[in-house]
Design a protein around this motif. Sequence first.
Motif, PDB file in Angstrom:
ATOM      1  N   SER A   1       0.877  -1.170   0.000  1.00 20.55           N
ATOM      2  CA  SER A   1       0.000   0.000   0.000  1.00 20.55           C
ATOM      3  C   SER A   1       0.914   1.219   0.000  1.00 20.55           C
ATOM      4  O   SER A   1       1.790   1.335  -0.860  1.00 20.55           O
ATOM      5  CB  SER A   1      -0.938  -0.038   1.211  1.00 20.55           C
ATOM      6  N   ILE A   2       0.793   2.105   0.949  1.00 15.93           N
ATOM      7  CA  ILE A   2       1.667   3.282   1.003  1.00 15.93           C
ATOM      8  C   ILE A   2       2.935   2.913   1.765  1.00 15.93           C
ATOM      9  O   ILE A   2       2.873   2.430   2.898  1.00 15.93           O
ATOM     10  CB  ILE A   2       0.965   4.465   1.700  1.00 15.93           C
ATOM     11  N   ILE A   3       4.086   3.128   1.140  1.00 16.19           N
ATOM     12  CA  ILE A   3       5.360   2.853   1.787  1.00 16.19           C
ATOM     13  C   ILE A   3       5.791   4.111   2.543  1.00 16.19           C
ATOM     14  O   ILE A   3       5.670   5.235   2.041  1.00 16.19           O
ATOM     15  CB  ILE A   3       6.418   2.439   0.749  1.00 16.19           C
ATOM     16  N   ASP A   4       6.301   3.915   3.732  1.00 16.86           N
ATOM     17  CA  ASP A   4       6.713   5.041   4.571  1.00 16.86           C
ATOM     18  C   ASP A   4       8.059   5.579   4.085  1.00 16.86           C
ATOM     19  O   ASP A   4       9.123   5.100   4.474  1.00 16.86           O
ATOM     20  CB  ASP A   4       6.813   4.597   6.030  1.00 16.86           C
ATOM     21  N   THR A   5       7.987   6.571   3.217  1.00 16.80           N
ATOM     22  CA  THR A   5       9.183   7.204   2.668  1.00 16.80           C
ATOM     23  C   THR A   5       9.127   8.707   2.939  1.00 16.80           C
ATOM     24  O   THR A   5       8.043   9.271   3.156  1.00 16.80           O
ATOM     25  CB  THR A   5       9.286   6.989   1.150  1.00 16.80           C
ATOM     26  N   PRO A   6      10.269   9.388   2.915  1.00 13.69           N
ATOM     27  CA  PRO A   6      10.254  10.846   3.081  1.00 13.69           C
ATOM     28  C   PRO A   6       9.376  11.544   2.052  1.00 13.69           C
ATOM     29  O   PRO A   6       8.678  12.518   2.379  1.00 13.69           O
ATOM     30  CB  PRO A   6      11.730  11.226   2.921  1.00 13.69           C
ATOM     31  N   ALA A   7       9.387  11.045   0.819  1.00 11.62           N
ATOM     32  CA  ALA A   7       8.580  11.677  -0.229  1.00 11.62           C
ATOM     33  C   ALA A   7       7.091  11.546   0.083  1.00 11.62           C
ATOM     34  O   ALA A   7       6.324  12.506  -0.087  1.00 11.62           O
ATOM     35  CB  ALA A   7       8.897  11.053  -1.581  1.00 11.62           C
ATOM     36  N   ASN A   8       6.657  10.363   0.533  1.00 15.33           N
ATOM     37  CA  ASN A   8       5.239  10.181   0.848  1.00 15.33           C
ATOM     38  C   ASN A   8       4.824  11.002   2.062  1.00 15.33           C
ATOM     39  O   ASN A   8       3.704  11.522   2.124  1.00 15.33           O
ATOM     40  CB  ASN A   8       4.942   8.701   1.067  1.00 15.33           C
ATOM     41  N   ARG A   9       5.721  11.123   3.034  1.00 12.93           N
ATOM     42  CA  ARG A   9       5.404  11.958   4.195  1.00 12.93           C
ATOM     43  C   ARG A   9       5.252  13.427   3.795  1.00 12.93           C
ATOM     44  O   ARG A   9       4.393  14.142   4.317  1.00 12.93           O
ATOM     45  CB  ARG A   9       6.476  11.804   5.265  1.00 12.93           C
ATOM     46  N   ALA A  10       6.086  13.872   2.860  1.00 15.07           N
ATOM     47  CA  ALA A  10       6.002  15.254   2.402  1.00 15.07           C
ATOM     48  C   ALA A  10       4.721  15.500   1.613  1.00 15.07           C
ATOM     49  O   ALA A  10       4.114  16.571   1.709  1.00 15.07           O
ATOM     50  CB  ALA A  10       7.219  15.585   1.542  1.00 15.07           C
ATOM     51  N   GLU A  11       4.298  14.500   0.833  1.00 15.50           N
ATOM     52  CA  GLU A  11       3.085  14.631   0.025  1.00 15.50           C
ATOM     53  C   GLU A  11       1.829  14.560   0.878  1.00 15.50           C
ATOM     54  O   GLU A  11       0.802  15.162   0.542  1.00 15.50           O
ATOM     55  CB  GLU A  11       3.047  13.526  -1.037  1.00 15.50           C
ATOM     56  N   MET A  12       1.878  13.815   1.986  1.00 15.78           N
ATOM     57  CA  MET A  12       0.691  13.603   2.820  1.00 15.78           C
ATOM     58  C   MET A  12       1.025  13.921   4.282  1.00 15.78           C
ATOM     59  O   MET A  12       1.055  13.025   5.138  1.00 15.78           O
ATOM     60  CB  MET A  12       0.207  12.160   2.666  1.00 15.78           C
TER      61      MET A  12
ATOM     62  N   THR B   1       0.614   3.843  10.081  1.00 16.36           N
ATOM     63  CA  THR B   1      -0.168   2.756   9.496  1.00 16.36           C
ATOM     64  C   THR B   1       0.429   2.274   8.173  1.00 16.36           C
ATOM     65  O   THR B   1      -0.033   1.267   7.629  1.00 16.36           O
ATOM     66  CB  THR B   1      -1.623   3.197   9.242  1.00 16.36           C
ATOM     67  N   TRP B   2       1.396   3.000   7.659  1.00 20.57           N
ATOM     68  CA  TRP B   2       1.989   2.658   6.369  1.00 20.57           C
ATOM     69  C   TRP B   2       2.957   1.483   6.505  1.00 20.57           C
ATOM     70  O   TRP B   2       3.252   1.012   7.609  1.00 20.57           O
ATOM     71  CB  TRP B   2       2.720   3.863   5.787  1.00 20.57           C
ATOM     72  N   VAL B   3       3.487   1.061   5.377  1.00 20.81           N
ATOM     73  CA  VAL B   3       4.411  -0.080   5.352  1.00 20.81           C
ATOM     74  C   VAL B   3       5.845   0.431   5.481  1.00 20.81           C
ATOM     75  O   VAL B   3       6.317   1.215   4.649  1.00 20.81           O
ATOM     76  CB  VAL B   3       4.271  -0.873   4.040  1.00 20.81           C
ATOM     77  N   ALA B   4       6.522  -0.007   6.526  1.00 26.23           N
ATOM     78  CA  ALA B   4       7.931   0.366   6.696  1.00 26.23           C
ATOM     79  C   ALA B   4       8.776  -0.337   5.630  1.00 26.23           C
ATOM     80  O   ALA B   4       8.564  -1.519   5.348  1.00 26.23           O
ATOM     81  CB  ALA B   4       8.418  -0.032   8.085  1.00 26.23           C
ATOM     82  N   PRO B   5       9.721   0.376   4.998  1.00 26.87           N
ATOM     83  CA  PRO B   5      10.561  -0.261   3.979  1.00 26.87           C
ATOM     84  C   PRO B   5      11.238  -1.535   4.472  1.00 26.87           C
ATOM     85  O   PRO B   5      11.334  -2.516   3.727  1.00 26.87           O
ATOM     86  CB  PRO B   5      11.580   0.832   3.649  1.00 26.87           C
ATOM     87  N   ALA B   6      11.687  -1.553   5.714  1.00 26.85           N
ATOM     88  CA  ALA B   6      12.356  -2.742   6.243  1.00 26.85           C
ATOM     89  C   ALA B   6      11.407  -3.927   6.315  1.00 26.85           C
ATOM     90  O   ALA B   6      11.815  -5.084   6.089  1.00 26.85           O
ATOM     91  CB  ALA B   6      12.940  -2.448   7.620  1.00 26.85           C
ATOM     92  N   ASP B   7      10.127  -3.668   6.623  1.00 28.06           N
ATOM     93  CA  ASP B   7       9.154  -4.756   6.692  1.00 28.06           C
ATOM     94  C   ASP B   7       8.858  -5.318   5.302  1.00 28.06           C
ATOM     95  O   ASP B   7       8.724  -6.542   5.122  1.00 28.06           O
ATOM     96  CB  ASP B   7       7.863  -4.273   7.344  1.00 28.06           C
ATOM     97  N   LEU B   8       8.739  -4.431   4.324  1.00 32.44           N
ATOM     98  CA  LEU B   8       8.525  -4.889   2.949  1.00 32.44           C
ATOM     99  C   LEU B   8       9.750  -5.635   2.445  1.00 32.44           C
ATOM    100  O   LEU B   8       9.634  -6.664   1.766  1.00 32.44           O
ATOM    101  CB  LEU B   8       8.208  -3.696   2.045  1.00 32.44           C
TER     102      LEU B   8
END
Length: 230
Positions: free
Chosen positions: A179-190, A197-204
């Motif tokens: 779904s939504i990956i927890d990245t700096p870019a996504n945090r800046a956009e939203m 609730t997002w998916v941590a890159p390490a978990d993916l």
Amino acid sequence: MPSRIYAITGAAGVLGGAVARAAEERGARLALIDHAQHACSTVPAGDNALHIGGVDLTDANQAGAAIEAAAERFGGVDALLNIAGGFSWEKVEGATGETWKRLFLLNVQTAENASRAAIPHLKRSAAGRIVNVGANAALKAALGMGPYAASKAGVHALTQALAEELKADGVTVNAVLPSIIDTPANRAEMPKADASTWVAPADLAAVMLFLASEEARAVTGALLPVTGRV
């Protein structure tokens, strides 16, 4: 037992870096392939990491050369993790169609080119694996997600077709659907969203590395949702 050899596309990105670091912790040898010319400081370095920069994976010749460089350096390729890709939000009305073409190239063609180049090496591996990155959004496209969802649906179809094509050779092909990956870019956009609730890159990355492992021999053609708590 020799360490596994992973070719990772999009290695300079947030998810690519997370996968590379997790694979390094497991003792893997890494071919880190990216469009960026120079490796970033967050990805592994050293004798077990080959950085292959400046690669346009939409070009079959460049994709092939990158995979061959990896195989020559390490003596083969055991797993290909297709992470390179792109995203754009665009409604159909008023669009020119260029976004559809660009996202097809970035998301589908890159994976197809890299996979085609890697197949001969994967067939020679005792446990050949391809892991693609699809998208949960491709299962039901929301407003403005048409071109992105359609391109990721193409990744899903590519995954299933390759799984059928290669299953007799012992090569598995699967895809994760985040779904939504927890990245700096996504945090800046939203900025107002609950990123917890997002998916941590390490978990993916952990899920992808399981699918790339020798232990995942019984899983092929799977489209595995990894959606956190979204």
